[in-house]
Scaffold this motif. Structure first.
Motif, PDB file in Angstrom:
ATOM      1  N   GLU A 222      24.288  37.672  34.955  1.00 33.52           N
ATOM      2  CA  GLU A 222      25.640  37.089  34.966  1.00 33.52           C
ATOM      3  C   GLU A 222      25.676  35.743  35.686  1.00 33.52           C
ATOM      4  O   GLU A 222      26.717  35.315  36.156  1.00 33.52           O
TER       5      GLU A 222
ATOM      6  N   HIS B 172      31.097  39.313  41.720  1.00 36.41           N
ATOM      7  CA  HIS B 172      31.476  39.958  40.456  1.00 36.41           C
ATOM      8  C   HIS B 172      31.191  41.451  40.608  1.00 36.41           C
ATOM      9  O   HIS B 172      30.119  41.837  41.087  1.00 36.41           O
TER      10      HIS B 172
ATOM     11  N   HIS C 234      32.598  45.788  39.273  1.00 34.34           N
ATOM     12  CA  HIS C 234      33.291  46.640  38.281  1.00 34.34           C
ATOM     13  C   HIS C 234      34.135  47.677  39.014  1.00 34.34           C
ATOM     14  O   HIS C 234      34.142  48.848  38.630  1.00 34.34           O
TER      15      HIS C 234
ATOM     16  N   HIS D 245      35.412  44.551  30.791  1.00 34.33           N
ATOM     17  CA  HIS D 245      34.191  44.455  31.605  1.00 34.33           C
ATOM     18  C   HIS D 245      34.432  44.712  33.095  1.00 34.33           C
ATOM     19  O   HIS D 245      34.016  45.737  33.620  1.00 34.33           O
TER      20      HIS D 245
HETATM   21 ZN   LIG Z   1      29.460  42.973  35.113  1.00 35.19          ZN
END
Ligand SMILES: [Zn+2]
Length: 188
Positions: free
Chosen positions: A73, A92, A94, A155
């Protein structure tokens, strides 16, 4: 402390908080003097990372240091730094409550006139973009304009801060906020 050491130390903290693990999430800082980005490597338990493994990527996108393989990413982090030249760190992850909004492709509209709504504004959801491609960050300039957090459709979440301590704190508060709103909807 070196930039790489900061990434290793805060990766451990983020994993202890349950924000990231060996398969999910990535953290980075930028050296604004050189433009080099220091980012977590792929497929490693974040709590075990050492300074030597943190990947150093130059402004041309070439990995110039670190024994790990740079996160898939990386483009997302690079785009967040371009969108927000005033920030020094990107996280980043989740985390489930904010990611639920991302999977519903809905903005997270924060209740007006609350302390946290002043920090986050309405958290915008970007359209879906495949993992590891430039499509993942379409619209990020607008979503992060004056706001520290954006949802990635289907995502997860991305967050910026002055440094990793700031970014992790914002991410944690935003996730807690989404959780509180979800509980409120359930109970009342
Ligand atoms: Zn991700």
């Amino acid at each position: 402390m070196t930039f790489a050491a900061q990434v290793a130390m805060f990766s451990k903290l983020a994993e202890e908080k349950g924000m990231v693990n060996s398969l999910e999430g990535n953290l980075s800082v930028i050296d604004r003097q050189t433009g080099n980005i220091y980012i977590t490597p792929s497929h490693r338990a974040k709590c075990l990372l050492t300074e030597e493994e943190i990947c150093i990527v130059n402004p041309q996108g070439e990995q110039i240091g670190g024994t790990g393989k740079k996160s898939s990413e990386f483009f997302l982090h690079e785009a967040a730094y371009k969108a927000r030249p005033d920030v020094g760190a990107v996280v980043h992850c989740h985390t489930p409550y904010l990611s639920a909004y991302a999977f519903a492709y809905r903005d997270f509209e924060t209740p007006k006139d609350t302390f946290l709504s002043q920090i986050f504004g309405n958290i915008k959801c970007l359209p879906y973009g495949a993992h590891g491609t430039h499509e993942i960050h379409q619209g990020i300039e607008e979503a992060l304009d004056g706001r520290p957090v954006a949802l990635l459709g289907g995502h997860g979440v991305v967050c910026v801060g002055e440094d990793l301590e700031d970014a992790i704190g914002i991410m944690e508060a935003a996730e807690n906020y989404a959780k509180t709103i979800a509980i409120k909807h359930k109970l009342f």
